[in-house]
Design an enzyme around this catalytic site. Structure first.
Site, PDB file in Angstrom:
ATOM      1  CG  HIS A  15     -28.261 -38.366 -55.854  1.00 28.44           C
ATOM      2  ND1 HIS A  15     -28.930 -37.812 -54.782  1.00 28.44           N
ATOM      3  CD2 HIS A  15     -28.726 -39.629 -55.953  1.00 28.44           C
ATOM      4  CE1 HIS A  15     -29.746 -38.707 -54.268  1.00 28.44           C
ATOM      5  NE2 HIS A  15     -29.637 -39.814 -54.961  1.00 28.44           N
ATOM      6  CD  GLU A  53     -27.428 -43.473 -57.659  1.00 27.07           C
ATOM      7  OE1 GLU A  53     -28.435 -44.130 -57.333  1.00 27.07           O
ATOM      8  OE2 GLU A  53     -26.804 -42.738 -56.864  1.00 27.07           O
ATOM      9  CG  HIS A  54     -32.099 -41.362 -58.945  1.00 27.16           C
ATOM     10  ND1 HIS A  54     -33.292 -41.547 -58.291  1.00 27.16           N
ATOM     11  CD2 HIS A  54     -31.156 -41.314 -57.970  1.00 27.16           C
ATOM     12  CE1 HIS A  54     -33.084 -41.607 -56.987  1.00 27.16           C
ATOM     13  NE2 HIS A  54     -31.796 -41.455 -56.763  1.00 27.16           N
ATOM     14  CD  GLU A  80     -32.256 -39.892 -52.394  1.00 28.15           C
ATOM     15  OE1 GLU A  80     -31.257 -40.460 -51.921  1.00 28.15           O
ATOM     16  OE2 GLU A  80     -32.513 -39.863 -53.611  1.00 28.15           O
TER      17      GLU A  80
END
Length: 973
Positions: free
Chosen positions: A77, A80-81, A178
């Site tokens: 994750h 991905e950012h 998040e």
């Protein structure tokens, strides 16, 4: 048009065995259900490419990598950012967010799932497609992966006063915050626990998004190593879609990526999960305070391979038969037990694992119901297996799958990307991508098997005998939020204690580096861009013709719907009492889930399933284009069906409007389900609730929306679903609403193929034969005081709102442009990058005239409202340039010309024309939009976004007291 006809209008495709450079065209398949063609290619370096060609100008692309994290540090994750935060060809800090206003994209995003990461986009502009393709390719294969981007979007230790080493340390980072918010939602906790419980030895046991307690274990070097191990063409699945030449796409990929790689062997295989010898139980907790209705229990089984098309379809159909509608036998018996209110969040067949899963259970439970729910699920499945499934239910489900396979719609999500997700799962797990796109062959095979004997009952008996079973209990823990905060402090303490002088100095240096990196002026000129000349000045004008049917105005809309009929009834409501107004959203929610005519709710559910693709009801708040003083309410009831069932669809809509049948027992079930659903949605969509709370203080339309779908409606539901509540008054009010409906001003919209558009709907129109006039609802604004709502959330959702001007006012386009400027040039940098929130934005409801700014999963409260207050300072700071304005206008123009499809384009025009939002009025708005200047933007900001006109709200996890300098009106949710 069939695939064989496409050669006349679509580019030629290669024949199987053809070489296209270093690509080999392996297979070509007709896709008659969607009138397209599938081409499968393999590159010399191992990359796979699926191209779907069909007559669709909304071009789509995606590149997907199997990613198999070995822990819950969130590496996939966080990567991905970081991948989207600067690349070799585009070395600015945030090319992804910078491209959004430079593009006419209809979709741009990136997503991390349990075992893959994907980067998809779509656009109707060919130049834009190749601009985005270049950016996405360079980002995924050649990212810079700067340390600063890891610190910003991953995690970091920093001092509360960044430059003061004596101030306390704290954890920050966009993904860190998040996931703190994500793991506060009960559904997310249950879903992660479900994967871990059923597949404890596989990657599914890990939280691919990252667990907040584990994220700080990830190092910058680990993230870069994960990219090297997964982001290679040999591990990539490419996808393209639309009416463009395949060779043009392949040439760009070859030039920009493939020419720089050779074949490589990567180990990303997911093995079989060893079977359990005996069923297991596990319990997980989430930070919740509702001990009476906050628990869930689910029973889940591991099944066969999801890449097997036979297995996949059978379990998909069986799941739908058992749980897909109120008359489904497993769902009905679970709900009628009275143990819980709704299905558990992991109920149904799940094909998002390599080996599938089936789950069933209940939510809305008090504590201590594990054994009761487990026994209920097992006994009910055993009973169904023994007595057998009703063949009519099976046939209704097969009808639904047939309808879905024939529907081509962009409603809610671009169709071209839906096709990608349809083929992707099985393809990456070793299956053939065609199986995800061609349903008809497997449906024929299943029907033949059903003719030969029972299919589903033996599957249920095998399920009961399967020892690879888990009973999973999700339990609210009121002390957990405070305990998590304490654990975070302890974690910071442990990390701090392990620091030597060099590491402490590095924290200060990292803060300085990050601050300098965030402050640097980006040079967006390195990115490709469209210009205002690329904006289409004219909007679609789909044909329709009108006639009077009874007391209703009917619009007949011919469209290439693929043999489906879409029928909508919009009743513009007469005067309602306060009680009727508050009951209206509950009425709409209960309408399609209760009985109607001579059918009780079970018989009605069976009929809807048998002859339609679904019927839904909603409440709309309407506005005229010229004023904010008039607001109208409407109830819209609509559905879809295969053309052969168009008359049956019309009959069902008639019965629902003319003769709905509500009973107290069924209504109580529906209200309980709605309460649990809305309550659980708050932590996931807190920004929307905060925006409604703020808007309700300044706008009549906003106050109506808050009444209908805001937190005040949740508060009323809590009372209605409380122990010993009396529903007789609500049932009486429902009866009054039913009696009022024929006095509405009614519009009917029928969208169908030219051969089917003359469907008779006379009886539907006769409901409104007496005629009627819409009325203005009586609306009271919420008191003008900053509103705070406290819920089980470790992060905040903050909002500010102003009422501005109606659609046709000359200032509205400049206000719309202002939202884009604020989002891209100010709020994302201040609230997301510097403040650590997951999201921040500004929006204008052009029809209601409500301007809002908000933040999403935000660790800050007071600071964010300070950022909102500094908008004038930002606008007057001299940083905005003509290029920023062009990008903002470009982005704003998309709101005037949204992505449509045959099912939506005509009815949007029909209903828009009758609301006063004609194509001519919208084109005039677009023309003004294209002429907006920076002076206009500054002027409207100064005129409307004033402190004295602002209204504030927050949805947060603690009493804000006087944070932000406000006197908050505080309520617990």
């Amino acid at each position: 048009m069939t695939p064989n006809d496409t050669s006349q209008t679509l580019p030629a495709l290669p024949q199987p065995g053809t070489q296209l450079g270093r690509y080999h065209a392996e297979e070509i398949h007709d896709l008659p259900e969607m009138q397209g063609t599938l081409v499968l290619l393999r590159h010399a370096n191992g990359a796979r490419h699926a191209h779907v060609q069909r007559e669709d100008d909304n071009l789509a692309f995606g590149v997907t990598f199997p990613t198999v994290p070995k822990d819950s540090s969130g590496v996939a994750h966080i990567l991905e950012h970081n991948v989207l935060m600067g690349s070799q060809k585009y070395p600015i800090a945030d090319p992804f967010f910078t491209m959004i206003p430079r593009s006419l994209s209809t979709f741009m995003n990136a997503m991390t799932a349990a075992d893959w990461t994907t980067y998809p986009f779509s656009t109707r502009n060919r130049s834009d497609f190749f601009n985005l393709l270049s950016v996405y390719l360079d980002a995924t294969f050649f990212p810079l992966l700067r340390r600063e981007s890891f610190l910003q979007d991953g995690w970091r230790l920093e001092h509360e006063q960044a430059d003061d080493p004596s101030s306390p340390l704290k954890l920050g980072g966009v993904v860190y915050n998040e996931m703190k918010g994500a793991m506060a939602t009960p559904g997310s906790v249950l879903y992660r626990a479900f994967g871990k419980a059923l597949y404890p030895d596989l990657t599914y046991a890990n939280n691919s998004g990252g667990h907040p307690a584990d994220i700080p274990s990830l190092s910058y070097e680990d993230m870069k190593a994960f990219h090297a191990a997964h982001y290679h063409p040999s591990n990539a699945y490419f996808y393209s879609y639309g009416n463009m030449p395949l060779e043009d796409v392949l040439d760009v990929i070859e030039r920009e990526v493939m020419s720089r790689f050779q074949a490589q062997t990567l180990d990303v295989a997911i093995p079989d999960q060893p079977n359990f010898d005996a069923p297991r139980r596990t319990e997980v907790f989430y930070a919740g305070s509702d001990l009476e209705r906050g628990s869930q229990v689910a029973v889940g089984w591991k099944l066969g391979y999801t890449a097997d098309p036979r297995e996949n379809l059978r379990w998909s159909v069986l799941s739908d038969v058992l749980l897909g509608n109120p008359a489904a036998p497993l769902l009905q018996l679970l709900i009628d037990s009275g143990l819980g209110t709704s299905l558990a969040d992991v109920s149904g067949y799940r094909d998002n694992y390599r080996e599938g899963a089936f789950g069933a259970g209940l939510s809305g439970l008090p504590l201590g119901q594990t054994e009761a729910v487990e026994r209920l699920v097992l006994d009910t499945i055993a009973q169904i297996a023994e007595t057998g499934l009703d063949p009519e239910l099976i046939e209704s489900s097969l009808h639904g799958f047939e309808l879905h396979s024939r529907e081509v719609s962009n409603a809610g999500f671009p169709y071209g990307l839906g096709v990608m997700f349809g083929l992707l799962g099985g393809w990456m797990n070793g299956g053939h991508p065609l199986h995800g796109l061609q349903l008809e062959p497997e449906l024929r095979r299943l029907r033949a098997d059903l003719q030969a004997g029972p299919v589903f009952e033996p599957m249920l008996r095998d399920l009961l005998a399967n020892p690879h079973r888990v009973t999973l209990t999700l339990t609210p823990d009121p002390a957990m939020a405070e305990r998590l905060e304490a654990e975070e402090r302890e974690l910071v303490g442990r990390l701090s204690a392990a620091l030597d002088d060099t590491a402490r100095a590095q924290i200060l240096e990292d803060s300085r580096l990050l601050e300098a990196w965030q402050a640097q002026a980006a040079d967006p000129t390195v990115l490709p861009s469209l210009g205002l000349d690329d904006v289409t000045r004219t909007l679609p004008r789909p044909n329709y013709h009108e006639e009077r049917v009874g007391g209703a105005t009917l619009g007949r809309i011919p469209q290439p719907t693929g043999g489906l009929d879409y029928l909508d009834v919009q009743a513009r409501l007469p005067e309602l009492s306060a009680a009727q107004l508050e009951a209206l959203p509950l009425y709409a929610s209960a309408l399609t889930k209760s009985g109607a005519g001579e059918r009780d709710y079970l018989a009605l559910a069976r009929r809807i399933e048998a002859v339609t693709g679904g019927i839904g009801a909603s409440i709309g708040v309407g506005h005229g284009p010229d004023t904010l003083d008039t607001v109208q309410l409407s109830l819209t009831l609509g559905g879809k069906a295969l053309a052969r069932n168009g008359e049956a669809l019309s009959d069902l809509l008639h019965d629902l409007l003319a003769e709905p049948q509500f009973t107290e027992a069924r209504l109580r079930q529906i209200l309980n389900q709605r309460y649990i659903s809305l309550k659980n949605s708050v932590v996931g969509a807190g920004n929307a609730y905060a925006e409604r709370l703020a808007a309700a203080q300044v706008s009549r339309a906003g106050a109506l929306q808050e009444t209908l779908s805001g937190l005040s409606s949740l508060e009323r539901l809590k009372t209605l679903t409380g122990e010993g509540s009396d529903l007789s008054g609500l049932l009486e009010t429902f009866g009054q609403i039913t009696a009022l409906l024929p006095r509405s001003e009614a519009l009917l919209a029928l969208t169908a193929t030219p051969d089917d558009v003359e469907l008779r709907v006379d009886e539907l129109g006769q409901i409104f034969a007496a005629g009627g006039q819409p009325a203005q609802p009586d609306v009271t604004l919420l008191a003008r005081q900053p509103q705070a709502r406290i819920t089980d959330s470790p992060v905040s959702f903050n909002a500010v709102a102003w009422e501005t001007v109606p659609f046709t006012h000359p200032d509205s386009p400049a206000l719309l442009v202002l939202t884009r400027l604020l989002r891209s040039e100010y709020l994302l940098g201040e609230i997301r990058e510097k403040g650590g929130a997951y999201g921040a934005g500004a929006s204008l409801d052009t029809r209601a005239g409500v301007f809002t700014m908000s933040s999403y999963r935000d660790p800050e409260l007071a600071r964010t409202f300070e950022v909102f207050a500094r908008v004038p300072e930002f606008l007057n700071g001299g940083t905005l340039k003509a290029s920023h304005l062009t990008e903002a206008i470009l982005g704003a123009s998309k709101a005037l010309d949204p992505l449509t499809s045959p099912d939506t384009v005509g009815r949007m025009r029909f209903f828009g024309d009758h609301a006063g939002f004609t194509t001519e009025i919208k084109e005039a708005y677009l023309a003004r939009l294209l002429e907006v200047t920076l002076d206009d933007v500054n002027r409207v900001a100064g005129a409307y976004l004033t402190p004295e006109a602002a209204a504030y709200a927050t949805v947060t996890g603690r009493d804000p007291e006087r944070e932000g300098g406000f006197e908050w009106a505080v309520k617990e949710i």
